[in-house]
Scaffold this motif. Structure first.
Motif, PDB file in Angstrom:
ATOM      1  N   MET A 191       0.996  -1.041   0.093  1.00  0.00           N
ATOM      2  CA  MET A 191      -0.008   0.041  -0.066  1.00  0.00           C
ATOM      3  C   MET A 191       0.766   1.156  -0.232  1.00  0.00           C
ATOM      4  SD  MET A 191      -3.295  -0.916   2.343  1.00  0.00           S
ATOM      5  CE  MET A 191      -2.553  -1.271   3.977  1.00  0.00           C
ATOM      6  N   LYS A 192       0.194   2.445  -0.483  1.00  0.00           N
ATOM      7  CA  LYS A 192       0.925   3.505  -0.771  1.00  0.00           C
ATOM      8  C   LYS A 192       0.170   4.851  -0.570  1.00  0.00           C
ATOM      9  CE  LYS A 192       3.877   6.160  -3.856  1.00  0.00           C
ATOM     10  NZ  LYS A 192       4.680   6.126  -5.107  1.00  0.00           N
ATOM     11  N   GLU A 193       0.569   5.743   0.451  1.00  0.00           N
ATOM     12  CA  GLU A 193      -0.353   6.725   0.618  1.00  0.00           C
ATOM     13  C   GLU A 193       0.096   8.092  -0.293  1.00  0.00           C
ATOM     14  OE1 GLU A 193      -0.350   8.274   4.643  1.00  0.00           O
ATOM     15  OE2 GLU A 193      -1.121   6.192   5.471  1.00  0.00           O
ATOM     16  N   SER A 194      -0.931   8.687  -0.475  1.00  0.00           N
ATOM     17  CA  SER A 194      -0.877   9.809  -1.512  1.00  0.00           C
ATOM     18  C   SER A 194      -0.056  11.208  -0.852  1.00  0.00           C
ATOM     19  CB  SER A 194      -2.159  10.285  -1.955  1.00  0.00           C
ATOM     20  OG  SER A 194      -2.029  11.482  -2.611  1.00  0.00           O
ATOM     21  N   GLU A 195       0.599  11.851  -1.602  1.00  0.00           N
ATOM     22  CA  GLU A 195       1.130  13.178  -0.882  1.00  0.00           C
ATOM     23  C   GLU A 195       0.126  14.471  -1.354  1.00  0.00           C
ATOM     24  OE1 GLU A 195       5.022  13.582  -2.734  1.00  0.00           O
ATOM     25  OE2 GLU A 195       5.993  11.889  -1.654  1.00  0.00           O
ATOM     26  N   LEU A 196      -0.894  14.025  -1.862  1.00  0.00           N
ATOM     27  CA  LEU A 196      -1.778  15.359  -2.172  1.00  0.00           C
ATOM     28  C   LEU A 196      -2.566  15.535  -1.218  1.00  0.00           C
ATOM     29  CD1 LEU A 196      -2.814  14.090  -5.895  1.00  0.00           C
ATOM     30  CD2 LEU A 196      -1.266  15.761  -5.227  1.00  0.00           C
ATOM     31  N   ILE A 197      -2.794  16.934  -1.145  1.00  0.00           N
ATOM     32  CA  ILE A 197      -3.654  17.487  -0.051  1.00  0.00           C
ATOM     33  C   ILE A 197      -5.227  17.510  -0.624  1.00  0.00           C
ATOM     34  CG2 ILE A 197      -4.303  19.606   1.183  1.00  0.00           C
ATOM     35  CD1 ILE A 197      -1.341  20.347   0.839  1.00  0.00           C
ATOM     36  N   THR A 198      -6.088  17.007  -0.020  1.00  0.00           N
ATOM     37  CA  THR A 198      -7.514  16.786  -0.103  1.00  0.00           C
ATOM     38  C   THR A 198      -8.101  18.327  -0.562  1.00  0.00           C
ATOM     39  OG1 THR A 198      -7.578  14.692   0.880  1.00  0.00           O
ATOM     40  CG2 THR A 198      -9.734  15.851   0.481  1.00  0.00           C
ATOM     41  N   GLU A 199      -7.948  19.247   0.321  1.00  0.00           N
ATOM     42  CA  GLU A 199      -8.434  20.500  -0.093  1.00  0.00           C
ATOM     43  C   GLU A 199      -8.043  21.340  -1.174  1.00  0.00           C
ATOM     44  OE1 GLU A 199      -9.176  18.944   4.005  1.00  0.00           O
ATOM     45  OE2 GLU A 199      -7.201  19.171   2.901  1.00  0.00           O
ATOM     46  N   ALA A 200      -6.852  20.728  -1.497  1.00  0.00           N
ATOM     47  CA  ALA A 200      -6.319  21.394  -2.812  1.00  0.00           C
ATOM     48  C   ALA A 200      -6.816  20.794  -4.248  1.00  0.00           C
ATOM     49  CB  ALA A 200      -4.941  21.242  -3.035  1.00  0.00           C
ATOM     50  N   ALA A 201      -7.651  19.734  -4.243  1.00  0.00           N
ATOM     51  CA  ALA A 201      -8.489  19.302  -5.445  1.00  0.00           C
ATOM     52  C   ALA A 201      -9.245  20.388  -6.068  1.00  0.00           C
ATOM     53  CB  ALA A 201      -9.346  17.824  -4.918  1.00  0.00           C
ATOM     54  N   GLY A 202      -9.201  20.169  -7.438  1.00  0.00           N
ATOM     55  CA  GLY A 202     -10.057  21.211  -8.239  1.00  0.00           C
ATOM     56  C   GLY A 202     -11.327  20.581  -8.497  1.00  0.00           C
TER      57      GLY A 202
END
Length: 208
Positions: A1-12
């Motif tokens: 398993m691999k976690e994301s480095e993206l920020i949920t609140e930054a999704a367009g």
């Protein structure tokens, strides 16, 4: 398993797909697309197509052959029927996803469960509606991915639909390698334990 480095609140883009509903959207090359299992063990039946050419679409057989593995997880490349990479799974907190179990239909519900199940809504119904809205037809519905669904394959090659292995808050994230159309049927199935006999919403997010 691999976690994301993206920020949920930054999704367009963010949208919740209700239990048993369907959704489709174009994902541009280079964008990252996440399916978020909000309450756990909800099967998100998914089809992918090349944008502008529905004749090129996700191929389960080519994907399995290319990666030499039956299940999908971080690092898996989703291959089209023309041998091109549609998307790559870049993050995954579930662990594995089914690509052989197919989508439920009214016909399969009667064969697997009971004749009186025929009127129940099924993923194939949602796929038909979705591809029609995208400009296609039934011929464009082929093998799909069942994100978050647990379909073990026995040593004899038989499929079994088992309790899900996902949990609330888990997700799978993909980077588009070309412009693709994503079509999700948030499975309405009430006859097997894949979602605990309780369909729930999922969320989709897109980052540019």
């Amino acid at each position: 398993m691999k976690e994301s480095e993206l920020i949920t609140e930054a999704a367009g883009y963010r949208s919740v797909i209700g239990a048993g509903d369907y959704w489709w959207k174009e994902i541009k090359a280079g964008e990252t697309f996440r399916i978020h299992d909000l309450e756990g063990n909800q099967a998100a039946d998914t089809l992918f197509f090349r944008a502008g050419d529905l004749a090129e679409r996700y191929s389960a057989s080519d994907t399995i052959k290319k990666q030499g593995a039956l299940y999908l997880s971080a690092g898996s490349k989703l291959i089209s029927n023309r041998g091109n990479v549609l998307l790559e799974i870049v993050a995954d907190t579930c662990g594995r996803h089914d690509t052989v179990g197919g989508a439920c239909s009214r016909e399969s519900n009667t064969m697997r469960y009971a004749l009186e199940k025929e009127p129940m809504h099924a993923c194939r119904d949602s796929f038909i509606r979705g591809v029609q809205e995208m400009g296609g037809g039934k011929v464009d519905i082929t093998c799909n991915i069942n994100f978050f669904m647990n379909v073990p394959v026995t040593p004899k090659g038989e499929l079994s639909f088992a309790d899900g292995i996902s949990a609330p808050g888990r997700y799978v994230e993909m980077r588009a390698e070309m412009d693709v159309m994503a079509l999700i049927s948030n499975c309405p199935q009430l006859n097997n334990p894949c979602n605990g006999w309780n369909p729930t919403p999922v969320e989709v997010l897109v980052w540019k």
